[in-house]
Design a protein around this motif. Structure first.
Motif, PDB file in Angstrom:
ATOM      1  N   GLY A 114       0.822  -1.205   0.000  1.00 15.37           N
ATOM      2  CA  GLY A 114       0.000   0.000   0.000  1.00 15.37           C
ATOM      3  C   GLY A 114       0.857   1.257   0.000  1.00 15.37           C
ATOM      4  O   GLY A 114       2.009   1.251   0.457  1.00 15.37           O
ATOM      5  N   PRO A 115       0.300   2.355  -0.513  1.00 16.48           N
ATOM      6  CA  PRO A 115       1.086   3.609  -0.616  1.00 16.48           C
ATOM      7  C   PRO A 115       1.512   4.177   0.732  1.00 16.48           C
ATOM      8  O   PRO A 115       2.526   4.886   0.807  1.00 16.48           O
ATOM      9  N   ASP A 116       0.771   3.896   1.784  1.00 17.80           N
ATOM     10  CA  ASP A 116       1.092   4.462   3.100  1.00 17.80           C
ATOM     11  C   ASP A 116       1.750   3.446   4.030  1.00 17.80           C
ATOM     12  O   ASP A 116       1.837   3.685   5.239  1.00 17.80           O
TER      13      ASP A 116
END
Length: 496
Positions: free
Chosen positions: A151-153
């Motif tokens: 995931g991006p975060d």
């Protein structure tokens, strides 16, 4: 039936309650199983797209209810990954409010399937489809973990923490198997993040956790045809996928304990448990292979007392340890689920040596089933397609084992000996196996080594008689067995 010394016949619940030794064993087995159940229940909640409390309550209600209404003794049923994967698209596309009617209807479907005896038909699902089912389940669980890693975060530290969790799960059993390794992995990773103040996504970030006993709820969406159209496909998936995994698990317990289970009782018990789970806000579920093995093989449980104890222990532990559970890093649960994938996948089925020995048709069935499941993200659809393809492969194979041998008897008579199973696939080209123009006026078709299974074969025999009649020959069908005589007599001459 003789019972092996290492697998005694399952004692009854009453005998366990009357014996302090048996009762202690069953309760402790349930507690140990609950410790292994909690991490997966939370993980499957995340997969389904609901709060962790939903999966935990679902596990509690299903385990307790099915231990009372009567499922397979010592088999653990709870919120399962296969059912979570079925309902995840429903929650994502329509909202969590549709979860309750979907699970209730799924439970009703299981009750209906049980009463109609359809559950017993699950034994006709070929092994290649069953293997594909568990392999596809492992693949879907794996892909559901990718957002926790890619995931991006997602901070980089999640990767080494996940790797540490996997390492603990693999290595800890070499020290002792008294405590479930996934639980130790969760404790180790959680301790590290708390002690060193590592900022990572936690269970608390995924939603609320239980602080009290679950409350009884109801259906909040309109009871309309539109709602039925939305939830019915998912409910059918919950019913079918749940029954398949439950019956596979029951077969495993049958083997471990050398006792027999009832497909009807499993369908009945799972249906009631899922309906009860839904009205307490749960996700629904089915039997869980991993936890059942821990309960039966590792802890030695044999009665439903252990199943009840597992459900009650999950409730007590999650309420008492509410604040601590909220701090569990998602990396720890990702490690648990990755190892669930490894344990679920049938690695033997994809070894080159195994694939080389398997018939090409069965390999094709397995591959097609897995591809359909992964492509549609629907286990029930994949199983249905797999069964249809397996039936076609079997029909094609059976059609080629029919032989027709021509034997001249004398100048005016010829005999044809037909061997094999005669049904729609094998009888379609049966009419092409005779020499109509060359044969004499009397033809005997000897079916002493054949069996007529369906109307297609009767129609084929009628067609043979009609073609010979056009050439001025008469046909006599002889030596039919009892079943073939009845079918032929009932349908012959009426299908044209």
């Amino acid at each position: 039936m003789s019972i092996a010394p290492h697998a005694p016949a399952a004692p009854s619940v009453l005998s366990a309650l009357r014996s302090p030794r048996l009762l202690t064993r069953e309760v402790l087995a349930g507690v140990v199983t609950a410790l292994a159940l909690i991490p997966e229940a939370i993980s499957f909640s995340v997969v389904a797209g609901v709060d962790p409390a939903v999966g935990l309550f679902s596990s509690v209600v299903i385990a307790v209810v099915i231990s009372i209404v009567g499922g397979r003794p010592a088999m653990i049923s709870a919120a399962a990954g296969s059912v979570a994967l079925v309902i995840a698209p429903l929650v994502r596309d329509h909202g969590v409010a549709y979860l309750v009617p979907a699970v209730v209807l799924g439970g009703v479907f299981q009750l209906v399937l049980g009463f109609l005896g359809v559950a017993r038909l699950m034994r006709f699902i070929p092994r290649s489809v069953n293997v594909a089912f568990v392999n596809a389940l492992a693949i879907l669980i794996f892909t559901a973990q990718l957002p926790n890693l890619l995931g991006p975060d997602v901070p980089f530290v999640v990767w080494p923490l996940t790797a540490l969790g996997v390492g603990v799960i693999i290595g800890f059993p070499f020290l002792t198997k008294a405590v479930p390794a996934p639980l130790i992995a969760v404790v180790v990773v959680t301790t590290i993040t708390i002690v060193f103040g590592v900022a990572v996504p936690t269970v608390g970030d995924e939603g609320s956790l239980p602080t009290a006993l679950p409350g009884f709820g109801g259906i909040t969406v309109p009871l309309s045809l539109e709602t039925l159209q939305i939830v019915a496909p998912y409910a059918f998936g919950v019913a079918i996928v749940g029954l398949i995994e439950t019956l596979l698990t029951a077969q495993l317990v049958d083997s471990l304990t050398e006792t027999r289970s009832s497909a009807w009782r499993e369908s009945w018990g799972q249906g009631i448990a899922n309906i009860a789970s839904a009205f307490f806000g749960g996700t629904g579920g089915c039997a869980m292979i991993g936890q059942t093995v821990i309960n039966v093989k590792t802890a030695g449980a044999r009665t439903r007392v252990s199943t009840f104890a597992a459900g009650a222990s999950v409730l007590v532990l999650t309420i008492v340890l509410h604040d601590l559970v909220a701090q569990i890093p998602m990396a720890a649960l990702t490690a648990v689920m990755l190892m669930v994938c490894v344990a679920t996948f049938d690695w033997h089925s994809v070894r080159p040596r195994t694939l080389g020995r398997m018939p090409l048709g069965e390999t094709a069935v397995m591959v097609i089933t897995v591809v359909v499941v992964v492509a549609t993200d629907n286990l029930a659809t994949g199983v249905l397609v797999g069964v249809v393809v397996a039936a076609l492969v079997f029909a094609r194979r059976a059609a080629h084992v029919v032989s027709v041998v021509r034997e001249p008897v004398h100048e005016h008579t010829v005999r044809y000996r037909v061997r094999g199973a005669l049904f729609f696939a094998s009888s379609n080209d049966l009419v092409t196996r005779f020499s109509y123009a060359e044969d004499p006026e009397r033809v005997i078709v000897d079916l002493s080594d054949a069996h007529v299974f369906d109307a297609s074969t009767v129609a084929a025999l009628d067609g043979i008689e009609q073609r010979y009649a056009r050439h001025g020959s008469t046909v006599e069908v002889v030596n039919l067995n009892t079943g073939s005589v009845a079918l032929h007599g009932r349908l012959s001459g009426r299908l044209g």
